[in-house]
Each structure stands twice: as structure tokens, then as C-alpha cells.
Scaffold this motif. Structure first.
Motif, PDB file in Angstrom:
ATOM      1  N   LEU A  31       0.828  -1.205   0.000  1.00 28.97           N
ATOM      2  CA  LEU A  31       0.000   0.000   0.000  1.00 28.97           C
ATOM      3  C   LEU A  31       0.863   1.257   0.000  1.00 28.97           C
ATOM      4  CD1 LEU A  31      -2.786   1.311   0.129  1.00 28.97           C
ATOM      5  CD2 LEU A  31      -2.747   1.005   2.614  1.00 28.97           C
ATOM      6  N   GLN A  32       1.888   1.318   0.848  1.00 30.41           N
ATOM      7  CA  GLN A  32       2.733   2.517   0.914  1.00 30.41           C
ATOM      8  C   GLN A  32       3.477   2.728  -0.410  1.00 30.41           C
ATOM      9  OE1 GLN A  32       5.881   2.440   3.808  1.00 30.41           O
ATOM     10  NE2 GLN A  32       7.097   0.972   2.636  1.00 30.41           N
ATOM     11  N   GLU A  33       3.874   1.646  -1.071  1.00 28.09           N
ATOM     12  CA  GLU A  33       4.570   1.753  -2.352  1.00 28.09           C
ATOM     13  C   GLU A  33       3.655   2.373  -3.412  1.00 28.09           C
ATOM     14  OE1 GLU A  33       7.091  -1.266  -5.158  1.00 28.09           O
ATOM     15  OE2 GLU A  33       5.021  -1.830  -4.719  1.00 28.09           O
ATOM     16  N   SER A  34       2.454   1.847  -3.542  1.00 25.93           N
ATOM     17  CA  SER A  34       1.536   2.350  -4.558  1.00 25.93           C
ATOM     18  C   SER A  34       1.147   3.802  -4.303  1.00 25.93           C
ATOM     19  CB  SER A  34       0.280   1.476  -4.618  1.00 25.93           C
ATOM     20  OG  SER A  34       0.579   0.225  -5.200  1.00 25.93           O
ATOM     21  N   LEU A  35       0.873   4.132  -3.042  1.00 28.04           N
ATOM     22  CA  LEU A  35       0.511   5.507  -2.708  1.00 28.04           C
ATOM     23  C   LEU A  35       1.638   6.476  -3.053  1.00 28.04           C
ATOM     24  CD1 LEU A  35      -1.281   5.110   0.736  1.00 28.04           C
ATOM     25  CD2 LEU A  35      -2.281   6.117  -1.318  1.00 28.04           C
ATOM     26  N   LEU A  70      -4.732  -2.825  -7.038  1.00 25.02           N
ATOM     27  CA  LEU A  70      -4.490  -1.846  -5.970  1.00 25.02           C
ATOM     28  C   LEU A  70      -4.320  -0.437  -6.521  1.00 25.02           C
ATOM     29  CD1 LEU A  70      -3.906  -0.995  -3.072  1.00 25.02           C
ATOM     30  CD2 LEU A  70      -1.540  -1.780  -3.373  1.00 25.02           C
ATOM     31  N   ASN A  71      -3.532  -0.265  -7.572  1.00 25.47           N
ATOM     32  CA  ASN A  71      -3.316   1.070  -8.133  1.00 25.47           C
ATOM     33  C   ASN A  71      -4.619   1.665  -8.662  1.00 25.47           C
ATOM     34  OD1 ASN A  71      -0.573   0.818  -7.592  1.00 25.47           O
ATOM     35  ND2 ASN A  71      -0.105   0.040  -9.635  1.00 25.47           N
ATOM     36  N   ALA A  72      -5.430   0.821  -9.275  1.00 28.15           N
ATOM     37  CA  ALA A  72      -6.717   1.289  -9.789  1.00 28.15           C
ATOM     38  C   ALA A  72      -7.642   1.711  -8.649  1.00 28.15           C
ATOM     39  CB  ALA A  72      -7.384   0.201 -10.633  1.00 28.15           C
ATOM     40  N   SER A  73      -7.665   0.930  -7.579  1.00 27.41           N
ATOM     41  CA  SER A  73      -8.529   1.245  -6.441  1.00 27.41           C
ATOM     42  C   SER A  73      -8.120   2.566  -5.794  1.00 27.41           C
ATOM     43  CB  SER A  73      -8.457   0.111  -5.416  1.00 27.41           C
ATOM     44  OG  SER A  73      -9.393   0.326  -4.374  1.00 27.41           O
ATOM     45  N   LEU A  74      -6.817   2.773  -5.613  1.00 29.64           N
ATOM     46  CA  LEU A  74      -6.334   4.026  -5.023  1.00 29.64           C
ATOM     47  C   LEU A  74      -6.627   5.216  -5.923  1.00 29.64           C
ATOM     48  CD1 LEU A  74      -2.895   2.783  -3.642  1.00 29.64           C
ATOM     49  CD2 LEU A  74      -4.895   3.454  -2.288  1.00 29.64           C
ATOM     50  N   THR A  75      -6.538   5.010  -7.222  1.00 26.86           N
ATOM     51  CA  THR A  75      -6.828   6.086  -8.173  1.00 26.86           C
ATOM     52  C   THR A  75      -8.311   6.446  -8.146  1.00 26.86           C
ATOM     53  OG1 THR A  75      -5.011   5.362  -9.585  1.00 26.86           O
ATOM     54  CG2 THR A  75      -6.675   6.772 -10.603  1.00 26.86           C
ATOM     55  N   TRP A  76      -9.149   5.452  -8.091  1.00 28.36           N
ATOM     56  CA  TRP A  76     -10.595   5.669  -7.990  1.00 28.36           C
ATOM     57  C   TRP A  76     -10.906   6.495  -6.744  1.00 28.36           C
ATOM     58  CZ3 TRP A  76     -14.443   0.897  -8.151  1.00 28.36           C
ATOM     59  CH2 TRP A  76     -15.761   1.364  -8.090  1.00 28.36           C
ATOM     60  N   LEU A  77     -10.318   6.151  -5.614  1.00 29.24           N
ATOM     61  CA  LEU A  77     -10.525   6.907  -4.377  1.00 29.24           C
ATOM     62  C   LEU A  77     -10.091   8.364  -4.539  1.00 29.24           C
ATOM     63  CD1 LEU A  77      -9.371   4.596  -1.440  1.00 29.24           C
ATOM     64  CD2 LEU A  77     -11.617   5.652  -1.715  1.00 29.24           C
ATOM     65  N   LEU A 102     -10.174 -11.434  -4.597  1.00 27.94           N
ATOM     66  CA  LEU A 102     -11.033 -11.242  -3.436  1.00 27.94           C
ATOM     67  C   LEU A 102     -10.376 -11.678  -2.130  1.00 27.94           C
ATOM     68  CD1 LEU A 102     -14.523 -12.218  -4.893  1.00 27.94           C
ATOM     69  CD2 LEU A 102     -13.483  -9.959  -4.641  1.00 27.94           C
ATOM     70  N   LEU A 103      -9.233 -12.356  -2.212  1.00 28.58           N
ATOM     71  CA  LEU A 103      -8.482 -12.723  -1.009  1.00 28.58           C
ATOM     72  C   LEU A 103      -7.644 -11.557  -0.491  1.00 28.58           C
ATOM     73  CD1 LEU A 103      -7.186 -16.248  -2.111  1.00 28.58           C
ATOM     74  CD2 LEU A 103      -9.161 -15.735  -0.653  1.00 28.58           C
ATOM     75  N   LEU A 104      -7.420 -10.553  -1.334  1.00 31.79           N
ATOM     76  CA  LEU A 104      -6.596  -9.401  -0.969  1.00 31.79           C
ATOM     77  C   LEU A 104      -7.341  -8.516   0.029  1.00 31.79           C
ATOM     78  CD1 LEU A 104      -5.495  -8.696  -4.629  1.00 31.79           C
ATOM     79  CD2 LEU A 104      -3.941  -9.453  -2.811  1.00 31.79           C
ATOM     80  N   ASN A 105      -6.604  -7.868   0.916  1.00 29.87           N
ATOM     81  CA  ASN A 105      -7.253  -7.138   2.017  1.00 29.87           C
ATOM     82  C   ASN A 105      -7.408  -5.632   1.757  1.00 29.87           C
ATOM     83  OD1 ASN A 105      -4.598  -6.293   2.300  1.00 29.87           O
ATOM     84  ND2 ASN A 105      -4.378  -6.932   4.440  1.00 29.87           N
ATOM     85  N   TYR A 106      -7.339  -5.201   0.504  1.00 31.28           N
ATOM     86  CA  TYR A 106      -7.340  -3.767   0.205  1.00 31.28           C
ATOM     87  C   TYR A 106      -8.664  -3.098   0.570  1.00 31.28           C
ATOM     88  CZ  TYR A 106      -3.370  -5.326  -2.632  1.00 31.28           C
ATOM     89  OH  TYR A 106      -2.212  -5.902  -3.062  1.00 31.28           O
ATOM     90  N   ASP A 107      -9.781  -3.738   0.296  1.00 30.48           N
ATOM     91  CA  ASP A 107     -11.074  -3.124   0.634  1.00 30.48           C
ATOM     92  C   ASP A 107     -11.177  -2.866   2.134  1.00 30.48           C
ATOM     93  OD1 ASP A 107     -12.206  -2.796  -1.874  1.00 30.48           O
ATOM     94  OD2 ASP A 107     -13.259  -4.717  -1.851  1.00 30.48           O
ATOM     95  N   GLY A 108     -10.704  -3.801   2.935  1.00 30.49           N
ATOM     96  CA  GLY A 108     -10.751  -3.624   4.377  1.00 30.49           C
ATOM     97  C   GLY A 108      -9.859  -2.487   4.846  1.00 30.49           C
ATOM     98  N   LEU A 109      -8.672  -2.392   4.281  1.00 33.29           N
ATOM     99  CA  LEU A 109      -7.738  -1.334   4.672  1.00 33.29           C
ATOM    100  C   LEU A 109      -8.206   0.043   4.223  1.00 33.29           C
ATOM    101  CD1 LEU A 109      -4.323  -3.070   3.869  1.00 33.29           C
ATOM    102  CD2 LEU A 109      -5.322  -2.669   6.125  1.00 33.29           C
ATOM    103  N   LEU A 110      -8.830   0.094   3.048  1.00 33.10           N
ATOM    104  CA  LEU A 110      -9.222   1.385   2.464  1.00 33.10           C
ATOM    105  C   LEU A 110     -10.677   1.748   2.743  1.00 33.10           C
ATOM    106  CD1 LEU A 110      -7.485   0.923  -1.021  1.00 33.10           C
ATOM    107  CD2 LEU A 110      -6.653   2.285   0.921  1.00 33.10           C
ATOM    108  N   ASN A 111     -11.404   0.836   3.402  1.00 30.99           N
ATOM    109  CA  ASN A 111     -12.821   1.055   3.691  1.00 30.99           C
ATOM    110  C   ASN A 111     -13.609   1.277   2.408  1.00 30.99           C
ATOM    111  OD1 ASN A 111     -15.077   1.256   5.360  1.00 30.99           O
ATOM    112  ND2 ASN A 111     -14.878   3.477   5.559  1.00 30.99           N
ATOM    113  N   THR A 112     -13.384   0.375   1.446  1.00 28.82           N
ATOM    114  CA  THR A 112     -14.070   0.451   0.150  1.00 28.82           C
ATOM    115  C   THR A 112     -14.731  -0.892  -0.155  1.00 28.82           C
ATOM    116  OG1 THR A 112     -12.063  -0.249  -1.028  1.00 28.82           O
ATOM    117  CG2 THR A 112     -12.414   2.124  -0.782  1.00 28.82           C
ATOM    118  N   GLN A 113     -15.460  -0.901  -1.255  1.00 29.53           N
ATOM    119  CA  GLN A 113     -16.009  -2.143  -1.816  1.00 29.53           C
ATOM    120  C   GLN A 113     -15.758  -2.124  -3.323  1.00 29.53           C
ATOM    121  OE1 GLN A 113     -20.132  -1.965  -0.457  1.00 29.53           O
ATOM    122  NE2 GLN A 113     -19.624  -3.231   1.318  1.00 29.53           N
ATOM    123  N   GLN A 114     -14.499  -1.944  -3.677  1.00 33.03           N
ATOM    124  CA  GLN A 114     -14.146  -1.707  -5.075  1.00 33.03           C
ATOM    125  C   GLN A 114     -13.527  -2.906  -5.783  1.00 33.03           C
ATOM    126  OE1 GLN A 114     -11.505   1.655  -4.811  1.00 33.03           O
ATOM    127  NE2 GLN A 114     -13.142   3.133  -4.603  1.00 33.03           N
TER     128      GLN A 114
END
Length: 223
Positions: A31-35, A70-77, A102-114
């Protein structure tokens, strides 16, 4: 393609590609790398330029390597936060299966459903996922990719040169430079000297920036 789920140092997941022996994101923190590399150095620079010119035109963004999404989700946000539309074009020659994503934890960390929406969006079409985020995915190698779009930002997130050296050549960067608008930027985690030289040979101006935690430097290349 067999992948293994890995927890990185910042608590976010990455995947390990068993065939190529490479990680999709840094094990020091996905997450820190992509951000840091793609959002802060790439997208936010395009947003700043829009604000300077009072333009509300969509930002056109190309990502090499859709991967985990992950990069797409962060960009959408970020697009939603800035109320600035982004047209997101991405390619992947070997996409992961949606059930792996769907095994990745990005939605939980980012509080999204993307994540499910990103990975279930059809290939070869443009999908409007929100008023501020359109996704265009292509299941194709970079060498075969063609488009009429010109881009404000390129996220260059290909696998490392030791795994895919053919994606870090001068010819590849010449192709990408041709897709960039004047003033547009390409960001990448790889700062190897020959990669910098290939970017320069493609006509781009190299900026070296401090990397995310545990990485010395990363590159933003500007047209």
C-alpha cells in the motif's frame, strides 16, 4: 498462473508469482509503495496541473500491469476525493482470477467495496464505475497494445527487469512516450541506471525522487 498471497510489512497484501519468482508489490509495504510512487508522484501531479489551469477535463491514465487492482482502487478513491474524473486504461497479459483478487485485504484497509467491481469489469470494454472513474481493461501484451488515447499519467508497474527484461527497453519507452501528452508523466519503482538511460533516449526528462520506506529512490519521467 500460480500466485501465493503474502502479507507485507505495512499490513497490506501482495501476491507472489510462482512462475516468474516476483512479487506484484513490494514486500516492504504494498500500500505505501503504490501511494507514494503512483498516486503522490504520478496522479497528484496531473491533478495539480488541472487545478492550475482551472480545467475539469478528465485525466487520462494508463497503467501497465493491472495486477492486483491496488493502483486502480487508489486512483478511484483519489478521483472521488478531488471530484475530478479519471479515465483509467490498463492492460494485463496474464490477469489474476477474480477469486484470487477477493483474497486481498485492500477493501478492508481502504474502507471500500471496489476490488470485486474492478476485477469483474469486462475486458475490452469501458465500464463506468462511478461518475468520476471509468475503467478500460485490455487483456493484451504491451507490445500489441494500440490506442487513440493520449495520457496525462502512465503508471509503469511491470514486473521487475530480471523477470521481464523485454518490458524495460528503449523501444518500449519510445512507444510509451508517444502515448504521453506534453507535460505528462510516467512513474515507476525501478531506478536502475539503464532504465533511466532508456527513458532519456525515449525523450523523457528524468526526475529522481526519494522512494517509499526501505527504498532509496524512484523515478518520475516527464514529457
Amino acid at each position: 498462473m500460480t500466485t501465493q498471497l503474502v502479507l507485507t510489512r505495512d499490513g497490506s497484501h501482495t501476491l507472489h508469482n510462482e512462475a516468474l519468482h516476483v512479487y506484484y508489490h513490494s514486500i516492504n509495504g504494498a500500500l505505501q509503495e503504490s501511494l507514494h510512487i503512483f498516486i503522490n508522484l504520478g496522479l497528484k501531479e496531473a491533478i495539480r496541473q488541472r487545478r492550475e489551469t482551472n480545467s475539469e477535463a478528465p485525466i487520462y491514465l494508463f497503467e501497465m500491469g493491472f495486477g492486483t487492482g491496488l493502483n486502480a482502487s487508489l486512483t478511484w478513491l483519489e478521483a472521488e476525493r478531488n471530484l475530478l474524473p479519471v479515465h483509467y486504461v490498463t492492460i494485463d497479459a496474464f490477469p489474476i482470477a477474480p477469486e484470487q483478487a477477493l483474497l486481498l485485504n485492500y477493501d478492508g484497509l481502504l474502507n471500500t467495496q471496489q476490488l470485486s467491481q474492478l476485477h469483474h469489469a469486462p475486458w475490452g470494454k469501458t465500464t463506468e464505475l462511478s461518475p468520476y472513474f471509468r475503467l478500460e481493461k485490455h487483456h493484451i501484451p504491451l507490445q500489441d497494445f494500440e490506442t487513440s488515447h493520449q495520457f496525462d499519467v502512465i503508471y509503469y508497474d511491470a514486473f521487475a527487469p530480471r523477470a521481464q527484461p523485454e518490458l524495460w527497453t528503449e523501444g518500449i519507452f519510445q512507444k510509451l512516450a508517444g502515448l504521453l501528452k506534453v507535460g505528462g508523466n510516467l512513474t515507476t519503482y525501478c531506478s536502475k541506471s539503464y532504465v533511466q538511460n532508456n527513458l532519456k533516449s525515449a525523450g523523457l526528462v528524468i526526475e529522481k525522487h526519494p522512494g517509499p520506506k526501505y527504498k532509496r529512490e524512484v523515478i518520475r519521467a516527464v514529457k
